[in-house]
Enzyme design. Structure first.
Site, PDB file in Angstrom:
ATOM      1  N   ASN A  49      -2.446   1.111   0.326  1.00 53.05           N
ATOM      2  CA  ASN A  49      -3.443   2.191   0.360  1.00 53.05           C
ATOM      3  C   ASN A  49      -4.852   1.638   0.256  1.00 53.05           C
ATOM      4  O   ASN A  49      -5.219   0.804   1.080  1.00 53.05           O
ATOM      5  CB  ASN A  49      -3.132   3.336  -0.607  1.00 53.05           C
ATOM      6  CG  ASN A  49      -3.107   2.978  -2.060  1.00 53.05           C
ATOM      7  OD1 ASN A  49      -2.498   1.996  -2.468  1.00 53.05           O
ATOM      8  ND2 ASN A  49      -3.763   3.773  -2.884  1.00 53.05           N
ATOM      9  N   ASP A  50      -5.678   2.032  -0.683  1.00 51.64           N
ATOM     10  CA  ASP A  50      -7.119   1.800  -0.623  1.00 51.64           C
ATOM     11  C   ASP A  50      -7.512   0.349  -0.351  1.00 51.64           C
ATOM     12  O   ASP A  50      -7.045  -0.562  -1.049  1.00 51.64           O
ATOM     13  CB  ASP A  50      -7.772   2.181  -1.955  1.00 51.64           C
ATOM     14  CG  ASP A  50      -7.557   3.620  -2.343  1.00 51.64           C
ATOM     15  OD1 ASP A  50      -6.802   4.314  -1.662  1.00 51.64           O
ATOM     16  OD2 ASP A  50      -8.148   4.037  -3.348  1.00 51.64           O
ATOM     17  N   THR A 110      -8.282   0.715  -7.606  1.00 51.71           N
ATOM     18  CA  THR A 110      -9.306   0.362  -6.624  1.00 51.71           C
ATOM     19  C   THR A 110     -10.578  -0.188  -7.267  1.00 51.71           C
ATOM     20  O   THR A 110     -10.955   0.213  -8.364  1.00 51.71           O
ATOM     21  CB  THR A 110      -9.641   1.600  -5.784  1.00 51.71           C
ATOM     22  OG1 THR A 110      -8.441   2.062  -5.166  1.00 51.71           O
ATOM     23  CG2 THR A 110     -10.657   1.295  -4.702  1.00 51.71           C
TER      24      THR A 110
END
Length: 473
Positions: A49-50, A110
């Site tokens: 993801n991020d 993140t």
């Protein structure tokens, strides 16, 4: 392979408790997937993801992204590390950020990076859950030396959210202004409003809270994720993800938007923006979120995004992997609006021009097309004779349609538009007029895409197409 039941216990199982045999088994499953990409960054196994730290350091590009390698779900996150010399071909690094400390043992979340003191400095959010599964967020620091060795700091650099803010406090983004170091952190007030918090690094290296950025609460929803700030073409560009943004403030279709706010300038000492604050979507496609920005050595301002969406499932989950990253894009501000042009290096991926067979362009999974649109144009991508993705322009309305999702966007009021469309297995990226409008998303045909047909006003027309490299991994 034994089917994993993804509950709290399995999602947050320590990495050392997963067997290498299990990872080999799911990797074999992943390698058989018909939806793998060739030119996009994708996970070896499990979930991507991020994008996090995205920096040029020690003669090469470094990119970290959030990873859960044991399944296509959100679980115990780490940072996976890639390196590149050209922003196109990425190689894995042995050095990663693992959730193995007292302040990140429920996840390395993140963050971002910056170069200082001859190291790549890394800031990230450490996620910790107590016995009642309440979240505690710590802003953490690590650094990587020129030999690629990463060392994590033992204590948080910011141990608690400021008074008046909840534990939804994450995603630090470091930046410099007038030779001073600052950091943005996404947050949420105790009254349920999103906020972007500004910190300043003092001479003793401690981080001091200055306050929230002075932007209207109508722009911040109930929580903000992944803030970035940059100065582009004599404007300031603030990109962020305001969950729960009111549709009256900005119209969007995705579960959560990724937005850009453009202003004339920003003064960290007052936390004020000057000039009119213009809010827009970064990307109009169905799968784009958590973008991260950086500045290249040649001065270009770049942005990369997660081709996924929180709280969403994808057909590739059944093959034990999920999501990919977009190509990096070049940022410009024109007439007060952010443009995201295709990375100039992408032309290096072209292998040969596709010579159409009558009206059909044949390729194998991965290709680029460029064409002009007039009042009515249709471009369809097929897999074994079945239409799997359609792009249509009618007047000033562009639509991208697949079985996965449909998106519509209003185009600028030009009489003619230039479209660049990249097709890569199960990923597409569409750029209109050098990035005045971008649409990014996934589509999941029953086999790899292999042909395309373009028609204008019901008749055949011409376009340029190129086969692209088959793999960058």
């Amino acid at each position: 392979m034994t089917q994993i039941v993804w509950n709290q216990q399995t999602r947050y199982r320590p990495y050392i408790q997963w067997s290498s045999n299990y990872l080999r088994t799911i990797q074999q499953k992943v390698e058989q997937s018909i939806w793998r990409t060739n030119t996009h960054i994708q996970p070896v196994t499990g979930l991507l993801n991020d994008p996090c730290a995205f920096n040029f350091f020690n003669g090469q590009w470094h990119l970290f992204y959030q990873s859960f390698p044991f399944g296509p779900v959100h679980g115990l996150k780490s940072w996976y590390h890639l390196v590149s010399t050209d922003l196109l071909h990425w190689q894995p690094s042995e050095q990663q950020l693992l959730p193995d400390g007292p302040f990140d043992h429920q996840g390395v979340y993140t963050g971002s990076g910056y170069v200082a003191d001859n190291h790549l400095q890394l800031l990230y959010t450490g996620n910790v859950r107590d016995s009642d599964w309440n979240r505690h967020s710590y802003q953490m620091h690590a650094q990587m030396d020129r030999n690629g060795v990463i060392t994590k700091s033992s204590q948080p650099i910011i141990a608690t959210p400021p008074s008046g803010y909840t534990a939804e406090f994450r995603d630090p983004f470091a930046f410099s202004n007038n030779n001073e170091r600052y950091c943005l952190i996404g947050g949420q007030t105790t009254t349920g409003h999103g906020a972007i918090l500004l910190y300043h690094q003092e001479p003793n290296k401690e981080w001091k809270f200055l306050g929230p950025l002075a932007i209207p609460t109508t722009m911040t929803g109930y929580m903000v994720e992944c803030p970035n700030i940059d100065w582009v073409d004599n404007h300031v560009v603030l990109t962020f993800c305001p969950q729960g943004l009111d549709h009256k403030t900005l119209s969007y279709t995705n579960r959560y938007p990724n937005v850009a706010m453009i202003a004339d300038d920003f003064d960290p000492s007052t936390r004020q923006f000057s000039g009119e604050m213009h809010l827009q979507l970064v990307d109009y496609g169905c799968d784009f979120y958590a973008s991260r920005t950086t500045v290249a050595p040649d001065g270009r301002h770049l942005l990369i995004g997660w081709m996924g969406m929180p709280e969403s499932e994808y057909p590739s989950d059944r093959d034990q992997w999920a999501n990919c990253l977009s190509y990096p894009r070049e940022l410009h501000v024109k007439n007060g609006k952010l443009q995201l042009a295709p990375l100039s290096e992408l032309e290096q991926l072209r292998e040969d021009e596709i010579v159409p067979d009558a009206t059909t362009f044949n390729f194998s999974a991965t290709a680029e097309f460029e064409f002009n649109t007039t009042s009515q144009t249709e471009f369809s991508v097929y897999a074994k004779g079945l239409e799997s993705l359609k792009l249509s322009v009618t007047g000033q309305k562009l639509s991208i349609i697949s079985a996965h999702a449909t998106r519509h966007v209003q185009l600028p009021n030009n009489t003619n538009h230039i479209v660049r469309l990249f097709i890569d297995g199960s990923a597409y990226e569409c750029y209109v007029d050098d990035g005045e409008v971008c649409l990014t998303g996934r589509f999941f045909p029953q086999s790899a895409p292999d042909s395309a047909i373009i028609k204008e006003n019901g008749t055949d027309t011409s376009c340029h197409g190129w086969r692209l490299e088959r793999s960058n991994h």
